[in-house]
Write a protein that holds these residues in place. Structure first.
Motif, PDB file in Angstrom:
ATOM      1  N   LEU A  44       6.249  10.865  -7.401  1.00  0.00           N
ATOM      2  CA  LEU A  44       5.955  10.683  -5.986  1.00  0.00           C
ATOM      3  C   LEU A  44       5.824  12.025  -5.272  1.00  0.00           C
ATOM      4  O   LEU A  44       4.963  12.202  -4.405  1.00  0.00           O
ATOM      5  CB  LEU A  44       7.046   9.839  -5.319  1.00  0.00           C
ATOM      6  N   GLY A  45       6.679  12.963  -5.639  1.00  0.00           N
ATOM      7  CA  GLY A  45       6.631  14.280  -5.008  1.00  0.00           C
ATOM      8  C   GLY A  45       5.328  15.012  -5.309  1.00  0.00           C
ATOM      9  O   GLY A  45       4.717  15.618  -4.421  1.00  0.00           O
ATOM     10  N   ARG A  46       4.889  14.954  -6.552  1.00  0.00           N
ATOM     11  CA  ARG A  46       3.632  15.613  -6.921  1.00  0.00           C
ATOM     12  C   ARG A  46       2.449  14.924  -6.250  1.00  0.00           C
ATOM     13  O   ARG A  46       1.481  15.575  -5.822  1.00  0.00           O
ATOM     14  CB  ARG A  46       3.480  15.631  -8.440  1.00  0.00           C
ATOM     15  N   SER A  47       2.526  13.603  -6.131  1.00  0.00           N
ATOM     16  CA  SER A  47       1.469  12.859  -5.452  1.00  0.00           C
ATOM     17  C   SER A  47       1.412  13.239  -3.974  1.00  0.00           C
ATOM     18  O   SER A  47       0.325  13.411  -3.408  1.00  0.00           O
ATOM     19  CB  SER A  47       1.718  11.355  -5.590  1.00  0.00           C
ATOM     20  N   PHE A  48       2.568  13.372  -3.366  1.00  0.00           N
ATOM     21  CA  PHE A  48       2.642  13.764  -1.948  1.00  0.00           C
ATOM     22  C   PHE A  48       1.973  15.124  -1.744  1.00  0.00           C
ATOM     23  O   PHE A  48       1.145  15.295  -0.841  1.00  0.00           O
ATOM     24  CB  PHE A  48       4.109  13.830  -1.517  1.00  0.00           C
ATOM     25  N   ALA A  49       2.344  16.103  -2.581  1.00  0.00           N
ATOM     26  CA  ALA A  49       1.801  17.458  -2.440  1.00  0.00           C
ATOM     27  C   ALA A  49       0.281  17.471  -2.646  1.00  0.00           C
ATOM     28  O   ALA A  49      -0.454  18.108  -1.882  1.00  0.00           O
ATOM     29  CB  ALA A  49       2.472  18.387  -3.441  1.00  0.00           C
ATOM     30  N   ALA A  50      -0.180  16.765  -3.653  1.00  0.00           N
ATOM     31  CA  ALA A  50      -1.616  16.736  -3.933  1.00  0.00           C
ATOM     32  C   ALA A  50      -2.385  16.083  -2.794  1.00  0.00           C
ATOM     33  O   ALA A  50      -3.481  16.534  -2.423  1.00  0.00           O
ATOM     34  CB  ALA A  50      -1.872  15.989  -5.239  1.00  0.00           C
ATOM     35  N   ASP A  51      -1.808  15.040  -2.233  1.00  0.00           N
ATOM     36  CA  ASP A  51      -2.466  14.327  -1.139  1.00  0.00           C
ATOM     37  C   ASP A  51      -2.646  15.234   0.074  1.00  0.00           C
ATOM     38  O   ASP A  51      -3.724  15.295   0.669  1.00  0.00           O
ATOM     39  CB  ASP A  51      -1.619  13.102  -0.763  1.00  0.00           C
ATOM     40  N   LEU A  52      -1.592  15.971   0.453  1.00  0.00           N
ATOM     41  CA  LEU A  52      -1.696  16.877   1.595  1.00  0.00           C
ATOM     42  C   LEU A  52      -2.763  17.941   1.355  1.00  0.00           C
ATOM     43  O   LEU A  52      -3.589  18.229   2.233  1.00  0.00           O
ATOM     44  CB  LEU A  52      -0.353  17.555   1.873  1.00  0.00           C
ATOM     45  N   LYS A  53      -2.740  18.535   0.191  1.00  0.00           N
ATOM     46  CA  LYS A  53      -3.707  19.589  -0.112  1.00  0.00           C
ATOM     47  C   LYS A  53      -5.129  19.059  -0.120  1.00  0.00           C
ATOM     48  O   LYS A  53      -6.063  19.730   0.344  1.00  0.00           O
ATOM     49  CB  LYS A  53      -3.351  20.241  -1.450  1.00  0.00           C
ATOM     50  N   ASN A  54      -5.300  17.828  -0.604  1.00  0.00           N
ATOM     51  CA  ASN A  54      -6.641  17.233  -0.668  1.00  0.00           C
ATOM     52  C   ASN A  54      -7.249  17.000   0.710  1.00  0.00           C
ATOM     53  O   ASN A  54      -8.474  17.029   0.869  1.00  0.00           O
ATOM     54  CB  ASN A  54      -6.607  15.912  -1.440  1.00  0.00           C
ATOM     55  N   ILE A  89       0.855  -1.190   0.000  1.00  0.00           N
ATOM     56  CA  ILE A  89       0.000   0.000   0.000  1.00  0.00           C
ATOM     57  C   ILE A  89       0.887   1.235   0.000  1.00  0.00           C
ATOM     58  O   ILE A  89       1.818   1.338   0.808  1.00  0.00           O
ATOM     59  CB  ILE A  89      -0.904   0.022   1.244  1.00  0.00           C
ATOM     60  N   GLN A  90       0.631   2.176  -0.888  1.00  0.00           N
ATOM     61  CA  GLN A  90       1.411   3.414  -0.946  1.00  0.00           C
ATOM     62  C   GLN A  90       0.550   4.607  -0.542  1.00  0.00           C
ATOM     63  O   GLN A  90      -0.610   4.710  -0.945  1.00  0.00           O
ATOM     64  CB  GLN A  90       1.970   3.647  -2.353  1.00  0.00           C
ATOM     65  N   SER A  91       1.154   5.488   0.255  1.00  0.00           N
ATOM     66  CA  SER A  91       0.462   6.728   0.619  1.00  0.00           C
ATOM     67  C   SER A  91       1.501   7.748   1.056  1.00  0.00           C
ATOM     68  O   SER A  91       2.600   7.381   1.470  1.00  0.00           O
ATOM     69  CB  SER A  91      -0.542   6.490   1.754  1.00  0.00           C
ATOM     70  N   SER A  92       1.155   9.022   0.955  1.00  0.00           N
ATOM     71  CA  SER A  92       2.089  10.037   1.426  1.00  0.00           C
ATOM     72  C   SER A  92       2.198   9.916   2.935  1.00  0.00           C
ATOM     73  O   SER A  92       1.238   9.564   3.626  1.00  0.00           O
ATOM     74  CB  SER A  92       1.606  11.435   1.021  1.00  0.00           C
ATOM     75  N   GLY A  93       3.398  10.168   3.451  1.00  0.00           N
ATOM     76  CA  GLY A  93       3.620   9.968   4.878  1.00  0.00           C
ATOM     77  C   GLY A  93       4.719  10.862   5.427  1.00  0.00           C
ATOM     78  O   GLY A  93       4.935  11.974   4.948  1.00  0.00           O
ATOM     79  N   GLY A  94       5.433  10.328   6.403  1.00  0.00           N
ATOM     80  CA  GLY A  94       6.367  11.121   7.187  1.00  0.00           C
ATOM     81  C   GLY A  94       5.695  11.491   8.495  1.00  0.00           C
ATOM     82  O   GLY A  94       4.494  11.799   8.533  1.00  0.00           O
ATOM     83  N   SER A  95       6.430  11.437   9.582  1.00  0.00           N
ATOM     84  CA  SER A  95       5.851  11.605  10.913  1.00  0.00           C
ATOM     85  C   SER A  95       5.050  12.895  11.074  1.00  0.00           C
ATOM     86  O   SER A  95       3.875  12.875  11.474  1.00  0.00           O
ATOM     87  CB  SER A  95       6.975  11.564  11.958  1.00  0.00           C
ATOM     88  N   THR A  96       5.648  14.024  10.748  1.00  0.00           N
ATOM     89  CA  THR A  96       4.961  15.303  10.944  1.00  0.00           C
ATOM     90  C   THR A  96       3.781  15.458   9.993  1.00  0.00           C
ATOM     91  O   THR A  96       2.708  15.941  10.386  1.00  0.00           O
ATOM     92  CB  THR A  96       5.947  16.461  10.754  1.00  0.00           C
TER      93      THR A  96
END
Length: 331
Positions: free
Chosen positions: A87-97, A55-62
């Motif tokens: 991956l970077g664009r996916s991470f950014a979009a996920d946070l904003k969503n 399973i893939q999802s944006s992450g990181g503790s903070t």
């Protein structure tokens, strides 16, 4: 100055790759159990090949903590570095969503976006192999001082101390927070991380940190003691606010005046994956704290958020924690 955000978080921007496997998988592939180990890009590529159907999802503790904060209805801003790749664009979009403000400039070159390969064993423990990649490109120039000054609390993760550029960025962020008379919260992240940077963390606690988040093993490592009772003695002598988690034993909150609150864990039918438990505890605790709740209710909301995330795979809430909290009478 009125706060525009509840929390400004500075941390590693990482894409999580979560894979369920037996303990034998850890032994076969030399993965240290229940801790985070730093790896290089070659090792990351090797392990990804061994994790089909992950399973893939944006992450990181903070970032995970801020996602939980957003689930409660809070307003957060994240500062962390990714590369301008898929991956970077996916991470950014996920946070904003999910409602987290994120405007850190993406790196155009250099290492690829970071990933954390998380093996979850049947006991719910997570063993993490982390390739930091573009995370190491975070510098003071990425720190938005206005955003930090405009947040009630600055939240930083211990993992950032693995890189000098990130440490410099943190120092700038702390200066911005202190200049605006905001609170600074530190999460210790990992016992091994504490072992590497114990003296620096203790120095930060003397001079800059107002709120400390740590699990029992991290706290023992910080003070170099064997028992939780010894941890409490040291923590009660520290003038800040400490939130100490103890897995199924719940959590202990130590107030700046030394008063101790013991809060039970919220029961779950089955512990599926402990990834993100500490991050979600911090999210719930800070959300309640920023809204003037008493320390016992802060701990209870933290425990509720942690219970939600350990009941499924992944480090972020699947249910609305706001709805769960309302049902529990915590909002």
């Amino acid at each position: 100055m009125t706060a525009h955000y509840d929390v400004a978080g500075v941390g590693n921007a990482i894409v999580d790759v979560i894979f369920a496997a037996p303990d034998a998988f850890l032994l076969e592939h030399k993965i240290a159990k229940a801790v985070m180990t730093l790896i290089d890009e070659f090792r990351a590529e090797q392990l990804i090949e061994l994790m089909p159907r992950a399973i893939q999802s944006s992450g990181g503790s903070t970032a995970n903590a801020l996602a939980g904060f957003a689930s409660l209805g809070g307003k957060g801003v994240f500062i962390g570095k990714v590369k301008d790749d898929a991956l970077g664009r996916s991470f950014a979009a996920d946070l904003k969503n999910i409602g987290v403000h994120y405007e850190t400039k993406m790196a155009k070159g250099g290492p690829s976006t970071a990933c954390c390969l998380i093996v979850v064993t049947p006991d719910g423990q997570r063993s993490m192999s982390t390739y930091l990649g573009a995370c190491r490109e975070l510098t003071p120039s990425d720190v938005d001082e206005k955003a930090i000054a405009g947040a009630s609390t600055l939240y930083i993760e211990g993992y950032l101390w693995d890189d000098e550029g990130s440490k410099a960025a943190i120092r700038k962020a702390i200066a911005a927070a202190k200049g605006a008379k905001r609170k600074v919260a530190l999460t210790l992240s990992d016992p091994f991380c504490v072992g590497r940077f114990r003296d620096e963390f203790l120095h930060l606690m003397k001079s800059d940190v107002d709120i400390l988040f740590a699990n029992e093993e991290e706290a023992k490592s910080l003070y170099e003691v064997e028992s939780f009772d010894d941890v409490l003695q040291y923590t009660r002598a520290w003038p800040g606010l400490a939130a100490l988690t103890r897995s199924e034993k719940g959590c202990v909150i130590v107030a700046p005046d030394g008063e101790v609150h013991v809060i039970d864990a919220v029961p779950v039918k089955k512990v599926v994956d402990t990834t993100g438990a500490g991050d979600q505890f911090a999210a719930g605790f800070l959300f309640a704290l920023n809204r003037g709740k008493n320390l016992r209710d802060c701990g209870r909301l933290g425990a509720l958020a942690a219970a939600e995330v350990i009941s499924h795979y992944g480090a972020r809430p699947e249910q609305s924690v706001k709805t769960l909290a309302a049902k529990a009478g915590l909002l």
